[in-house]
Write a protein that holds these residues in place. Structure first.
Motif, PDB file in Angstrom:
ATOM      1  N   GLU A   1       5.848 -12.544  -3.147  1.00 45.49           N
ATOM      2  CA  GLU A   1       5.436 -11.359  -3.896  1.00 45.49           C
ATOM      3  C   GLU A   1       4.760 -10.327  -2.989  1.00 45.49           C
ATOM      4  O   GLU A   1       4.374 -10.635  -1.874  1.00 45.49           O
ATOM      5  CB  GLU A   1       4.495 -11.767  -5.023  1.00 45.49           C
ATOM      6  CG  GLU A   1       5.156 -12.709  -6.024  1.00 45.49           C
ATOM      7  CD  GLU A   1       4.298 -12.952  -7.234  1.00 45.49           C
ATOM      8  OE1 GLU A   1       4.768 -12.614  -8.330  1.00 45.49           O
ATOM      9  OE2 GLU A   1       3.162 -13.463  -7.085  1.00 45.49           O
ATOM     10  N   GLU A   2       4.625  -9.113  -3.510  1.00 43.70           N
ATOM     11  CA  GLU A   2       4.042  -7.992  -2.755  1.00 43.70           C
ATOM     12  C   GLU A   2       4.802  -7.764  -1.448  1.00 43.70           C
ATOM     13  O   GLU A   2       4.214  -7.496  -0.398  1.00 43.70           O
ATOM     14  CB  GLU A   2       2.551  -8.238  -2.476  1.00 43.70           C
ATOM     15  CG  GLU A   2       1.717  -8.567  -3.695  1.00 43.70           C
ATOM     16  CD  GLU A   2       1.648  -7.433  -4.713  1.00 43.70           C
ATOM     17  OE1 GLU A   2       1.956  -6.290  -4.352  1.00 43.70           O
ATOM     18  OE2 GLU A   2       1.286  -7.712  -5.870  1.00 43.70           O
ATOM     19  N   CYS A   3       6.120  -7.847  -1.529  1.00 41.71           N
ATOM     20  CA  CYS A   3       6.958  -7.739  -0.322  1.00 41.71           C
ATOM     21  C   CYS A   3       6.864  -6.375   0.347  1.00 41.71           C
ATOM     22  O   CYS A   3       7.226  -6.240   1.520  1.00 41.71           O
ATOM     23  CB  CYS A   3       8.416  -8.010  -0.665  1.00 41.71           C
ATOM     24  SG  CYS A   3       8.741  -9.682  -1.207  1.00 41.71           S
ATOM     25  N   GLN A   4       6.403  -5.369  -0.390  1.00 43.41           N
ATOM     26  CA  GLN A   4       6.284  -4.039   0.204  1.00 43.41           C
ATOM     27  C   GLN A   4       5.271  -4.019   1.344  1.00 43.41           C
ATOM     28  O   GLN A   4       5.258  -3.091   2.151  1.00 43.41           O
ATOM     29  CB  GLN A   4       5.892  -3.006  -0.864  1.00 43.41           C
ATOM     30  CG  GLN A   4       4.457  -3.086  -1.363  1.00 43.41           C
ATOM     31  CD  GLN A   4       4.262  -4.079  -2.488  1.00 43.41           C
ATOM     32  OE1 GLN A   4       5.170  -4.839  -2.816  1.00 43.41           O
ATOM     33  NE2 GLN A   4       3.100  -4.057  -3.105  1.00 43.41           N
ATOM     34  N   ASN A   5       4.421  -5.054   1.427  1.00 41.30           N
ATOM     35  CA  ASN A   5       3.415  -5.132   2.489  1.00 41.30           C
ATOM     36  C   ASN A   5       3.848  -6.013   3.660  1.00 41.30           C
ATOM     37  O   ASN A   5       3.045  -6.306   4.541  1.00 41.30           O
ATOM     38  CB  ASN A   5       2.095  -5.658   1.921  1.00 41.30           C
ATOM     39  CG  ASN A   5       1.415  -4.648   1.014  1.00 41.30           C
ATOM     40  OD1 ASN A   5       1.518  -3.446   1.234  1.00 41.30           O
ATOM     41  ND2 ASN A   5       0.734  -5.119  -0.018  1.00 41.30           N
TER      42      ASN A   5
ATOM     43  N   LYS B   1       0.240  -1.099   3.277  1.00 41.92           N
ATOM     44  CA  LYS B   1       0.329  -1.248   4.738  1.00 41.92           C
ATOM     45  C   LYS B   1       1.147  -0.151   5.400  1.00 41.92           C
ATOM     46  O   LYS B   1       0.866   0.245   6.525  1.00 41.92           O
ATOM     47  CB  LYS B   1       0.931  -2.617   5.069  1.00 41.92           C
ATOM     48  CG  LYS B   1       0.847  -3.000   6.538  1.00 41.92           C
ATOM     49  CD  LYS B   1       1.289  -4.440   6.736  1.00 41.92           C
ATOM     50  CE  LYS B   1       1.160  -4.842   8.203  1.00 41.92           C
ATOM     51  NZ  LYS B   1       1.578  -6.254   8.410  1.00 41.92           N
ATOM     52  N   PHE B   2       2.181   0.337   4.696  1.00 39.80           N
ATOM     53  CA  PHE B   2       3.089   1.305   5.305  1.00 39.80           C
ATOM     54  C   PHE B   2       3.040   2.629   4.543  1.00 39.80           C
ATOM     55  O   PHE B   2       3.425   2.690   3.371  1.00 39.80           O
ATOM     56  CB  PHE B   2       4.522   0.762   5.307  1.00 39.80           C
ATOM     57  CG  PHE B   2       4.679  -0.560   6.003  1.00 39.80           C
ATOM     58  CD1 PHE B   2       4.713  -0.627   7.392  1.00 39.80           C
ATOM     59  CD2 PHE B   2       4.761  -1.740   5.275  1.00 39.80           C
ATOM     60  CE1 PHE B   2       4.845  -1.839   8.034  1.00 39.80           C
ATOM     61  CE2 PHE B   2       4.897  -2.963   5.910  1.00 39.80           C
ATOM     62  CZ  PHE B   2       4.940  -3.020   7.299  1.00 39.80           C
ATOM     63  N   LYS B   3       2.559   3.678   5.195  1.00 42.80           N
ATOM     64  CA  LYS B   3       2.553   5.003   4.573  1.00 42.80           C
ATOM     65  C   LYS B   3       3.972   5.508   4.380  1.00 42.80           C
ATOM     66  O   LYS B   3       4.272   6.203   3.406  1.00 42.80           O
ATOM     67  CB  LYS B   3       1.745   5.978   5.433  1.00 42.80           C
ATOM     68  CG  LYS B   3       0.244   5.667   5.466  1.00 42.80           C
ATOM     69  CD  LYS B   3      -0.507   6.686   6.290  1.00 42.80           C
ATOM     70  CE  LYS B   3      -2.002   6.380   6.300  1.00 42.80           C
ATOM     71  NZ  LYS B   3      -2.767   7.366   7.112  1.00 42.80           N
TER      72      LYS B   3
END
Length: 208
Positions: A151-155, A185-187
């Protein structure tokens, strides 16, 4: 006097003794469609805003598969990047790796408790049937007969996503979910591993 040997309980026996058959419960047609896709594919990638049931449905499907005798899944492993909201660190945490990971996986445990109850979850965890792992320590891990819930793979970075995907072994599944628009973590969302893997793995067999 003749004695009979008791056949040792399998993982399935233990699971079915601890939890009742989970009931199907969906709030929207999209949640039911997601539940079906999770069952049909070895790897499933789900993106969307928070509050749409991504985590709930993936955990519910994993528990359903764990309970079902018609497959060989023996455990659920929950994985999350150790990243705080807006990347504001809470500092070094005391304890073992498992204790350090608890704040990150706690929301997943709350969902499991909602589905099967806290007592059942704690029993399965004590037996090693429910586990959590740090993304940073997956090197060398091989997932056989396991459902990995990431989960929260966007980070996660693209390299971390590659690390996870190459852990999959025999009779295993990976459920990946996150909100590309809400990375801590990623703008630039195109740098996120979730964005990268969604683009690379689209229209491939056994990937939903």
């Amino acid at each position: 006097m003749q004695t009979t040997k008791t056949k040792p309980k399998t993982a399935k026996d233990q699971i079915r003794q601890i939890i009742k058959r989970p009931k199907e419960k969906f709030l929207t047609p999209s949640q039911e469609e997601y539940w079906e896709i999770l069952g049909k594919n070895q790897i499933t990638i789900c993106t969307g805003p928070s509050g749409t049931g991504k985590s709930y449905i993936s955990i519910k499907k994993a528990i359903d598969l764990l309970w079902d005798e018609d497959n060989k899944y023996e455990k659920i492993v929950i994985i999350k990047p150790a990243v705080e909201a807006e990347d504001r660190t809470i500092g070094s945490l005391p304890g073992t790796i498992e204790e350090k990971m608890l704040p990150y996986v706690f929301p997943s445990y709350c969902l499991i408790d909602k589905i099967i109850g806290k007592e059942a979850r704690e029993k399965l965890k004590a037996l090693g049937i429910i586990q959590d792992l740090s993304l940073n320590f997956l090197r060398g891990y091989n997932a056989d007969n396991v459902i990995l819930i990431f989960e929260e793979c966007q980070n996660a970075s693209p390299n971390q996503m590659k690390l996870l995907l190459t852990r999959i072994g025999f009779n295993s599944k990976i459920f990946m979910s996150g909100d590309i628009e809400q990375s801590d973590k990623f703008k630039d969302k195109t740098k996120s591993g979730l964005f990268d893997v969604k683009k690379r793995l689209s229209d491939m067999n056994d990937i939903g």
